[in-house]
Design an enzyme around this catalytic site. Structure first.
Site, PDB file in Angstrom:
ATOM      1  N   ASN A 119      29.711   0.450  67.225  1.00 23.87           N
ATOM      2  CA  ASN A 119      28.735   0.026  66.208  1.00 23.87           C
ATOM      3  C   ASN A 119      29.397  -0.460  64.919  1.00 23.87           C
ATOM      4  OD1 ASN A 119      26.735   0.454  68.013  1.00 23.87           O
ATOM      5  ND2 ASN A 119      25.967   2.358  67.113  1.00 23.87           N
TER       6      ASN A 119
ATOM      7  N   HIS B 268      23.300  12.414  58.457  1.00 23.52           N
ATOM      8  CA  HIS B 268      22.348  12.393  59.586  1.00 23.52           C
ATOM      9  C   HIS B 268      23.089  12.895  60.818  1.00 23.52           C
ATOM     10  CE1 HIS B 268      18.951  11.333  61.963  1.00 23.52           C
ATOM     11  NE2 HIS B 268      19.566  10.363  62.624  1.00 23.52           N
TER      12      HIS B 268
ATOM     13  N   ARG C 291      26.159  11.238  67.873  1.00 27.52           N
ATOM     14  CA  ARG C 291      26.012  10.013  67.062  1.00 27.52           C
ATOM     15  C   ARG C 291      27.411   9.450  66.747  1.00 27.52           C
ATOM     16  NH1 ARG C 291      22.135  13.647  64.881  1.00 27.52           N
ATOM     17  NH2 ARG C 291      19.984  12.906  64.998  1.00 27.52           N
TER      18      ARG C 291
ATOM     19  N   ARG D 295      10.440  15.149  60.654  1.00 27.52           N
ATOM     20  CA  ARG D 295      10.583  16.133  61.740  1.00 27.52           C
ATOM     21  C   ARG D 295      10.374  17.555  61.201  1.00 27.52           C
ATOM     22  NH1 ARG D 295      15.679  12.784  64.510  1.00 27.52           N
ATOM     23  NH2 ARG D 295      14.366  11.610  65.977  1.00 27.52           N
TER      24      ARG D 295
ATOM     25  N   THR E 270      21.337   1.865  62.064  1.00 28.35           N
ATOM     26  CA  THR E 270      22.337   2.061  63.118  1.00 28.35           C
ATOM     27  C   THR E 270      23.174   3.327  62.896  1.00 28.35           C
ATOM     28  OG1 THR E 270      22.446  -0.331  63.359  1.00 28.35           O
ATOM     29  CG2 THR E 270      24.278   0.927  64.288  1.00 28.35           C
TER      30      THR E 270
HETATM   31  O1  TXD Z   1      17.564   7.943  61.844  1.00 31.52           O
HETATM   32  C1  TXD Z   1      18.361   7.096  62.274  1.00 31.52           C
HETATM   33  N1  TXD Z   1      19.063   6.331  61.444  1.00 31.52           N
HETATM   34  C2  TXD Z   1      18.550   6.959  63.771  1.00 31.52           C
HETATM   35  C3  TXD Z   1      19.233   5.656  64.132  1.00 31.52           C
HETATM   36  C4  TXD Z   1      17.332   7.198  64.542  1.00 31.52           C
HETATM   37  C5  TXD Z   1      17.251   6.732  65.828  1.00 31.52           C
HETATM   38  C6  TXD Z   1      18.169   5.701  66.391  1.00 31.52           C
HETATM   39  N2  TXD Z   1      19.349   5.513  65.578  1.00 31.52           N
HETATM   40  C7  TXD Z   1      20.229   4.374  65.908  1.00 31.52           C
HETATM   41  O2  TXD Z   1      19.588   3.114  65.670  1.00 31.52           O
HETATM   42  C8  TXD Z   1      20.682   4.314  67.336  1.00 31.52           C
HETATM   43  O3  TXD Z   1      21.679   5.287  67.593  1.00 31.52           O
HETATM   44  C9  TXD Z   1      21.206   2.894  67.393  1.00 31.52           C
HETATM   45  O4  TXD Z   1      22.487   2.862  66.817  1.00 31.52           O
HETATM   46  C10 TXD Z   1      20.241   2.132  66.479  1.00 31.52           C
HETATM   47  C11 TXD Z   1      19.203   1.333  67.190  1.00 31.52           C
HETATM   48  O5  TXD Z   1      18.470   2.153  68.047  1.00 31.52           O
HETATM   49  P1  TXD Z   1      17.498   1.477  69.142  1.00 31.52           P
HETATM   50  O6  TXD Z   1      16.808   2.570  69.868  1.00 31.52           O
HETATM   51  O7  TXD Z   1      16.692   0.392  68.513  1.00 31.52           O
HETATM   52  O8  TXD Z   1      18.584   0.825  70.123  1.00 31.52           O
HETATM   53  P2  TXD Z   1      18.365  -0.395  71.158  1.00 31.52           P
HETATM   54  O9  TXD Z   1      16.982  -0.354  71.709  1.00 31.52           O
HETATM   55  O10 TXD Z   1      19.556  -0.360  72.047  1.00 31.52           O
HETATM   56  O11 TXD Z   1      18.449  -1.680  70.212  1.00 31.52           O
HETATM   57  C12 TXD Z   1      19.653  -2.063  69.627  1.00 31.52           C
HETATM   58  C13 TXD Z   1      19.661  -3.579  69.690  1.00 31.52           C
HETATM   59  C14 TXD Z   1      19.783  -4.115  71.135  1.00 31.52           C
HETATM   60  O12 TXD Z   1      18.643  -4.909  71.437  1.00 31.52           O
HETATM   61  C15 TXD Z   1      21.054  -4.937  71.119  1.00 31.52           C
HETATM   62  O13 TXD Z   1      20.986  -6.108  71.904  1.00 31.52           O
HETATM   63  C16 TXD Z   1      21.151  -5.285  69.662  1.00 31.52           C
HETATM   64  O14 TXD Z   1      20.797  -4.077  68.995  1.00 31.52           O
HETATM   65  N3  TXD Z   1      22.470  -5.725  69.243  1.00 31.52           N
HETATM   66  C17 TXD Z   1      22.623  -6.653  68.302  1.00 31.52           C
HETATM   67  N4  TXD Z   1      21.695  -7.281  67.556  1.00 31.52           N
HETATM   68  C18 TXD Z   1      22.203  -8.163  66.659  1.00 31.52           C
HETATM   69  N5  TXD Z   1      23.524  -8.418  66.464  1.00 31.52           N
HETATM   70  C19 TXD Z   1      24.442  -7.773  67.210  1.00 31.52           C
HETATM   71  N6  TXD Z   1      25.763  -8.024  67.024  1.00 31.52           N
HETATM   72  C20 TXD Z   1      24.005  -6.841  68.176  1.00 31.52           C
HETATM   73  N7  TXD Z   1      24.643  -6.025  69.052  1.00 31.52           N
HETATM   74  C21 TXD Z   1      23.676  -5.347  69.702  1.00 31.52           C
END
Ligand code: TXD
Length: 309
Positions: free
Chosen positions: A97, A177, A90, A153, A121
């Site tokens: 991020n 986390h 992570r 979990r 995130t």
């Molecule tokens: O328990 C927890 N907190 C964790 C968090 C559990 C699981 C996942 N964890 C984290 O959540 C993971 O490591 C990622 O950092 C986030 C989001 O996970 P996700 O699976 O939803 O990732 P995706 O499918 O890649 O979606 C991230 C989206 C993607 O569509 C990008 O285009 C978008 O973020 N993105 C943005 N959106 C808005 N604004 C900006 N600047 C941007 N940059 C990327």
């Protein structure tokens, strides 16, 4: 005046899309799905809007690539950022991020200054801290979602080992986390019976180790990303606690200002979540092992946060 609740989902990827679906199915409020990928949030919103009549849920869901559409949201749930791939920790996500959270936080402060912010995130605790700093919101209005997921979990693994309903297991996971999260065995029960009286210590050690690695286990199986159904469900539990003023006791990454002798970081602790956001951090007595483990976890989070400044 009756006003429909507005929930802005910043990031419309795996978790964001699942959140939009769950929020609609549970009739929590209207949803704005925002992402930087052209057309993707609009496509997901359109698809979800087509299920509304089928399943009889009246809510508005729109997709956008214009951040201004989060205007006056009651809640902002932030998943914007990159997710882990196999072999990544992570913490490996922090550089990319952090930049995204910085820019998103500035927009939330500008367009949704009264919102309650739930950060998802990763690396979660550091990103929640950064969101708090960037928005300038009070500490009770910015929280990180991880403890509810990690606790889910823990409950799932325990229910499987005990061969009981998941509803019979009450558990707690605190700390960062990360791999040093703290499943709190001393407060974990099966219908009030301490799990230590029902399972061998070696079994509980193995379960708790699996909880720490559960995120990575999903990543290694999926290969293309990380967990998203359960993280979305965990965030929904928190949104409902806030919007419905449930004053729900749950673990969440919150700003510590001396609680547990920890200052100036975000860390997973038990809180009361209601209409004021983080209404209270609950300071509970921990065993010496649990206290030590929380301290270690806190120092890892503090170390990561120090790389942000
Ligand atoms: O328990 C927890 N907190 C964790 C968090 C559990 C699981 C996942 N964890 C984290 O959540 C993971 O490591 C990622 O950092 C986030 C989001 O996970 P996700 O699976 O939803 O990732 P995706 O499918 O890649 O979606 C991230 C989206 C993607 O569509 C990008 O285009 C978008 O973020 N993105 C943005 N959106 C808005 N604004 C900006 N600047 C941007 N940059 C990327």
């Amino acid at each position: 005046m009756i006003r429909r609740r507005k929930i802005a989902l910043i990031g419309a990827g795996n978790i964001g899309g699942t959140l939009a679906l769950l929020i609609g199915l549970r009739n929590i409020g209207d949803v704005v799905l925002y992402d930087v990928v052209e057309g993707m949030p609009q496509g997901k919103a359109l698809d979800i809007s087509h299920l509304a009549p089928i399943l009889g849920c009246d809510f508005l869901v729109t997709g956008t690539n214009d951040i201004q559409d989060i205007k006056d949201a009651d809640v902002c749930i932030v998943t914007s950022g990159i997710a882990r791939k196999p072999g990544m920790s992570r913490d490996d996500l922090v550089k990319t991020n952090a930049q995204i959270i910085q820019s998103v936080g500035e927009k939330i402060a500008e367009f949704a200054p009264s919102s309650f912010v739930i950060v998802i995130t990763n690396p979660l605790d550091a990103m929640a801290y950064l969101m708090y700093k960037v928005t300038g919101f009070s500490k009770n209005k910015v929280v990180g979602m991880a403890g509810v997921l990690d606790t889910g979990r823990y409950q799932a693994f325990l229910a499987e080992a005990l061969n009981v309903s998941v509803q019979s297991v009450s558990a707690f996971v605190l700390g960062g986390h990360g791999d040093d999260m703290v499943p709190v065995r001393s407060y974990t029960t099966c219908n009030g019976i301490p799990v230590g009286k029902l399972l061998e210590a070696t079994q509980l050690d193995a379960i708790e180790q699996r909880v720490r690695g559960a995120g990575g286990e999903v990543v290694s199986l999926l290969k293309t990303g990380s967990a998203y159904y359960s993280p979305a469900a965990a965030a929904v539990q928190m949104v409902e606690a806030y919007l419905f003023d449930q004053r729900r006791a749950l673990p969440a990454a919150s700003y510590l200002d001396g609680e547990y002798n920890i200052h100036g970081i975000y860390l997973g602790v038990p809180i009361i979540l209601g209409k004021g956001g983080v209404e209270k951090v609950l300071e509970i007595e921990l065993s010496s092992n649990e206290q030590e483990a929380l301290k270690v976890s806190a120092s890892r989070v503090a170390e990561l946060i120090s790389t942000l400044n």
